[in-house]
Design an enzyme around this catalytic site. Sequence first.
Site, short mmCIF file in Angstrom:
data_model
loop_
_atom_site.label_atom_id
_atom_site.label_comp_id
_atom_site.label_asym_id
_atom_site.label_seq_id
_atom_site.Cartn_x
_atom_site.Cartn_y
_atom_site.Cartn_z
N GLY A 1 -25.61 69.65 -48.56
CA GLY A 1 -23.75 69.90 -48.65
C GLY A 1 -23.24 68.18 -49.10
O GLY A 1 -23.99 67.34 -48.87
N GLN B 1 -16.11 62.55 -47.92
CA GLN B 1 -17.04 61.92 -48.04
C GLN B 1 -16.80 61.10 -49.48
O GLN B 1 -17.45 60.46 -50.13
CB GLN B 1 -18.58 62.39 -48.22
CG GLN B 1 -19.00 63.27 -46.95
CD GLN B 1 -20.75 63.87 -46.90
OE1 GLN B 1 -20.12 64.30 -46.77
NE2 GLN B 1 -21.10 63.04 -46.96
N CYS C 1 -27.77 62.07 -44.42
CA CYS C 1 -26.37 62.41 -44.04
C CYS C 1 -26.52 61.40 -46.26
O CYS C 1 -26.66 60.38 -45.76
CB CYS C 1 -25.19 62.21 -43.60
SG CYS C 1 -23.65 62.16 -43.55
N LEU C 2 -25.81 61.52 -46.84
CA LEU C 2 -25.43 61.47 -47.66
C LEU C 2 -24.75 59.74 -47.68
O LEU C 2 -24.01 58.52 -48.09
CB LEU C 2 -25.18 62.02 -49.40
CG LEU C 2 -25.82 62.98 -50.06
CD1 LEU C 2 -25.32 63.53 -50.36
CD2 LEU C 2 -26.97 62.43 -49.71
N HIS D 1 -22.91 71.15 -39.76
CA HIS D 1 -22.91 69.03 -40.23
C HIS D 1 -21.84 68.79 -41.57
O HIS D 1 -21.30 68.04 -41.23
CB HIS D 1 -24.49 69.08 -40.90
CG HIS D 1 -24.28 67.84 -41.25
ND1 HIS D 1 -25.68 66.78 -41.44
CD2 HIS D 1 -23.97 66.95 -42.87
CE1 HIS D 1 -24.83 65.22 -42.12
NE2 HIS D 1 -23.98 65.95 -42.68
N GLU D 2 -21.68 69.84 -41.90
CA GLU D 2 -20.73 69.95 -43.31
C GLU D 2 -19.38 70.04 -42.93
O GLU D 2 -18.38 69.01 -42.46
CB GLU D 2 -21.45 70.84 -44.31
CG GLU D 2 -22.19 70.43 -44.70
CD GLU D 2 -22.07 69.02 -45.16
OE1 GLU D 2 -21.39 68.50 -46.23
OE2 GLU D 2 -23.63 68.35 -45.46
N HIS E 1 -17.64 66.63 -40.60
CA HIS E 1 -17.10 66.03 -41.97
C HIS E 1 -15.44 65.93 -41.60
O HIS E 1 -15.57 65.18 -41.69
CB HIS E 1 -17.95 65.80 -43.35
CG HIS E 1 -19.27 64.98 -43.08
ND1 HIS E 1 -19.10 63.62 -43.28
CD2 HIS E 1 -19.89 65.11 -43.26
CE1 HIS E 1 -20.73 63.61 -43.67
NE2 HIS E 1 -21.30 64.08 -43.81
#
Length: 173
Positions: free
Chosen positions: A47, A52, A100-101, A142-143, A146
């Site tokens: 995701g 981000q 996480c990216l 999680h997304e 953000h």
Amino acid sequence: MPSRDILRMGDARLLQVAERVEAFDTPELHALVADLTDTMHANDGAGLAAPQIGVNLQVVVFGVESNPRYPDAEAVPFTVLINPILRAMSEEMEEGWEGCLSVPGLRGKVPRHLRLHYTGFDQYGQRIEREVAGFHARVVQHETDHLWGILYPRRIRDLRNFGFSDVLSPVAG
Ligand code: NI
């Protein structure tokens, strides 16, 4: 669309609360969704949230078919989710490993609500409403975090369960 640079933890833009999208089915929103999708796929992510890539709007994309970063994860349908509202369907929490990216190379064990009801809109303004559990619920939490300026390390209860992916014991997962 080219893959965009992903902001990494420490960048203050990742700590902002994102703004709601007011206009749907616009060229700007479609371009943002395309950039998010391409960037997520280029990095084998499960995701990606607009903050981000430096866009402070409540837009996330996610989806998992077979993902080398999450080899044991169940499939999650590809979804564009805008202006999400989440509601836990029970008090039950489940610990699970996340990456996480924006936190490259690391993994941590994070508690998430096991069962989740969520609503929102896609990029055309079509309403989305789902009841999900397990990994799908984890990815959405999680997304969406953000969008509230929260990176998963803040959610880790025991920091012994946080480390470099290539060092952590595989049995720990
Ligand atoms: Ni993330």
